[in-house]
Design an enzyme around this catalytic site. Structure first.
Site, PDB file in Angstrom:
ATOM      1  N   CYS A 447      25.256  74.078  22.975  1.00 37.43           N
ATOM      2  CA  CYS A 447      24.364  73.311  22.344  1.00 37.43           C
ATOM      3  C   CYS A 447      25.524  72.368  21.213  1.00 37.43           C
ATOM      4  O   CYS A 447      26.657  72.423  21.453  1.00 37.43           O
ATOM      5  CB  CYS A 447      23.315  73.727  21.446  1.00 37.43           C
ATOM      6  SG  CYS A 447      23.789  74.902  20.168  1.00 37.43           S
ATOM      7  N   HIS A 603      32.294  83.237  52.722  1.00 39.28           N
ATOM      8  CA  HIS A 603      31.035  83.740  52.082  1.00 39.28           C
ATOM      9  C   HIS A 603      29.795  83.973  53.173  1.00 39.28           C
ATOM     10  O   HIS A 603      29.243  83.055  53.672  1.00 39.28           O
ATOM     11  CB  HIS A 603      30.703  82.550  51.015  1.00 39.28           C
ATOM     12  CG  HIS A 603      29.641  82.704  50.153  1.00 39.28           C
ATOM     13  ND1 HIS A 603      28.202  82.709  50.152  1.00 39.28           N
ATOM     14  CD2 HIS A 603      30.012  82.588  48.748  1.00 39.28           C
ATOM     15  CE1 HIS A 603      27.580  83.000  49.005  1.00 39.28           C
ATOM     16  NE2 HIS A 603      28.824  83.052  48.103  1.00 39.28           N
TER      17      HIS A 603
END
Length: 681
Positions: A447, A603
């Site tokens: 933020c 993967h």
């Protein structure tokens, strides 16, 4: 459960900051435009009465006002983007959902332009649609729903004849459907909810307003360390309270009412839940910073002067206080509690003085000047004597307690930690490493002032290292870490995300991104694209182009170029002579480097990280030398097909300087162990 809820609340709170960040720009236009049309400023600057100047002033007022008029839609778009990781498709979905929900509610309730004129009806014209007024809460609900649709369906697969609508294109379609359905319960339930909110806010303010504003300031300040204050203050600013403007429209929320009254030049009644910040942020906290400087050890005062001076100036000008607050929060929690009490008392004091000040961003001098001094609609000058008293209180309370209780505030540590010397370009890599590496990061966000990271294992987080890198504090709640880097937090997050996505591959490291369930083996700069590297098939199965892998990280080649195989057997074998460079802890991915220097990632399946190693059997370990054809991993193909998103296995060259791949047998068809898969140049 509590920790998971806290993490979700953090994300919602952060998402609310995106639309709020627009308000200062709108407030600037509105404040200057309104002031130029006011008699007070015209008295001192007669030339602004010129017709052309007044036309510009009216245009500025209108440009700023339109933002506040459409806050619900802006919140819908902003929350959707914030909760969907910044993807613009979520914003499109939110817009579609917002107009569909409002149109459906309006038609279902038979709202017409005639009956929206009755303020008691709760109806309004939204983007020209006569409908039920759901306010900012309605926008937040739609934004959250759009983000859910995006996160759920952004990578959906459809039959080939519907392929055009697959993936992200499916998100607005689902949003149109869900928002249409949502409109009916909203039309039936929301009037009761709105009546309840109105009754609660009226009762809160009428029963004992002084207690209400004190508790608001006190609780809001206490929630700041947890990052939950955005959620707490939102209903006070955007929903609680009501005021009817000159057009007969009912405006809800302390901030919205204040802005509307400034725009119309009306008598001010709002600001109760904002104005208490000004004495604290402009006077109190800078004085606390001075006390921290004066109590620092002589040999450390030069460093502390830079830290506290910057934090104090930031607080005074912008009202961003976290860099300063987190410098004493953890080492002196009593000081922070006293600070929260004083914050609540500031709200109470300005309320008793009958002031009405507000802001678009925070209680710093910029907002004080634009929305307090320029409009000149309240006794803004009373903030100065109150602030000076607060400065004295803060200074002496902080100085006395720091010395008396021997708090280790900045500059008073027993042994000054060695500050890390990471440059601006190295900082995101250093922060990522201090967070335990990519493999340890479950969710990354930021933020205005803090880096928010949800980690898999907080024991791997180097908290002292983060502080050495410039974090003024690190908050831990469960596996949720908040590192306070001040206004540069969002930039650090952005650069960390690029590193994790494989878009930046400096500082060689190995990382895992749980969001995309992918592994990056960083490029070895010693490898050269002038060599030719032969890669043999590590699996038996059906070859598939990378572009057809239902995961954008692979299909868009963010990780690097390569190919995929849909396996027919549960074995992975070495595709060349080389070494095992990395094995991910959940065994679903392995990184290899060939004797010729080619780095390869295999993967196994998609979303298989969530299987936590179930169904995988390793036959090698990191650093082990392997020969082409050696068995690396066995995996349970049926188990993966049942429990994972897909069994398709991407095989990726992770070096960005190798882009020329020659697929010897093409990118389609069947292949067996040992067949030449491609040549990399």
């Amino acid at each position: 459960m509590r920790k998971k809820l806290f993490g979700q609340l953090q994300r919602i709170g952060k998402a609310l900051m995106l639309p709020v960040a627009i308000l200062p720009a709108a407030g600037l236009l509105l404040a200057i435009g309104t002031a130029m049309q006011g008699e007070a400023l015209q008295h001192y600057l007669p030339f602004i009465q010129n017709g052309g100047v007044q036309t510009v002033a009216k245009l500025m007022t209108g440009a700023g006002g339109i933002i506040f008029d459409n806050l619900p839609m802006i919140f819908a778009l902003g929350v959707a983007i914030g909760l969907a990781g910044g993807d613009g498709v979520a914003a499109i979905a939110a817009f579609v959902g917002y107009i569909i929900m409002n149109k459906t509610m309006g038609d279902f309730l038979q709202v017409t332009p005639k009956n929206i004129g009755d303020p008691a009806s709760g109806y309004a014209s939204i983007l020209g649609i006569p409908t039920l007024q759901t306010g900012v809460f309605g926008g937040i609900i739609i934004g959250a729903l759009a983000a859910w649709c995006y996160n759920k369906f952004y990578n959906i697969n459809l039959p080939s004849y519907l392929g055009f609508f697959a993936g992200k294109r499916f998100v607005p379609i689902m949003m149109a459907t869900t928002s249409f359905i949502l409109a009916f319960p909203m039309a039936l339930i929301w009037p009761t909810i709105q009546s309840g909110l109105n009754a609660f806010s009226t009762g809160l303010l009428d029963s004992n307003t002084g207690v209400a504003v004190f508790l608001f300031g006190f609780i809001k300040r206490l929630l700041i360390p947890f990052g939950l204050h955005h959620i707490f203050h939102a209903p006070f600013w955007f929903e609680f309270g009501s005021w009817k403007n000159a057009a007969g429209e009912i405006i809800h929320g302390d901030q919205r009412i204040f802005i509307e009254q400034i725009r119309e030049g009306a008598h001010l009644t709002a600001g109760k839940f904002m104005q208490g910040e000004f004495p604290v942020m402009m006077f109190g906290l800078p004085a606390a910073a001075l006390a921290i400087y004066h109590t620092a050890k002589p040999e450390n005062k030069k460093v502390v002067a830079g830290l506290m001076g910057s934090a104090a100036l930031t607080s005074f000008l912008t009202g961003i206080t976290e860099p300063l607050e987190f410098s004493f929060l953890f080492v002196a929690p009593l000081l922070f509690f006293i600070h929260a009490v004083l914050d609540g008392l500031s709200f109470l004091t300005l309320y008793l003085l009958d002031l009405h000040l507000g802001y678009t961003f925070s209680g710093g001098f910029i907002d004080y000047f634009l929305l307090g001094i320029l409009p000149n609609k309240t006794q803004w000058w009373l903030v100065i004597p109150v602030g000076l008293v607060y400065a004295v209180i803060y200074y002496f309370v902080f100085r006395f307690l720091i010395v008396k209780l021997k708090y280790k505030t900045p500059g008073r540590e027993d042994k000054q930690s060695q500050a890390a010397t990471a440059s601006a370009t190295e900082l995101p890599y250093a922060v990522l490493e201090a967070m335990g590496g990519k493999a340890n990061i479950k969710h990354l966000d930021a933020c205005i002032t803090r880096l928010r990271v949800e980690v898999n294992d907080k024991s791997k987080v180097d908290v002292p290292g983060l502080k050495d890198l410039g974090a003024s504090g690190v908050l831990e709640v469960g596996n949720n870490m908040q590192a306070i880097f001040g206004p540069k937090s969002d930039q650090i997050k952005h650069e960390m995300q690029q590193i994790m996505n494989g878009q930046v591959v400096e500082n060689p490291t190995t990382m895992e991104d749980d969001k995309d369930e992918t592994v990056v083996v960083a490029e070895d700069k010693s490898a050269t694209s002038e060599l030719s590297h032969i890669v043999h098939a590590p699996l038996t199965g059906e070859v598939t182009p990378l572009s057809e892998v239902p995961d954008q990280v692979f299909s868009e080649k963010m990780m690097g170029d390569g190919i995929a195989i849909k396996p027919s057997q549960g074995e992975v074998r070495a595709p060349f002579n080389g070494k095992v460079q990395m094995i991910f802890p959940t065994k679903h991915a392995i990184g290899l480097v060939s004797d010729s220097g080619l780095e390869l990632l295999i993967h196994i399946g998609l979303d298989t990280v969530k299987l936590n190693g179930e169904g995988f059997t390793l036959h090698v370990e990191e650093g082990q030398e392997v020969k082409q054809g050696d068995l690396l991993i066995n995996f349970d193909l049926d188990y993966i097909r049942k429990h994972a998103k897909s069994d398709i296995t991407p095989i990726i060259v992770t070096q960005g300087n190798i882009t020329n791949l020659d697929f010897k047998q093409g990118e389609h068809g069947n292949i067996s162990f040992g067949d030449q898969l491609f040549e990399a140049k």
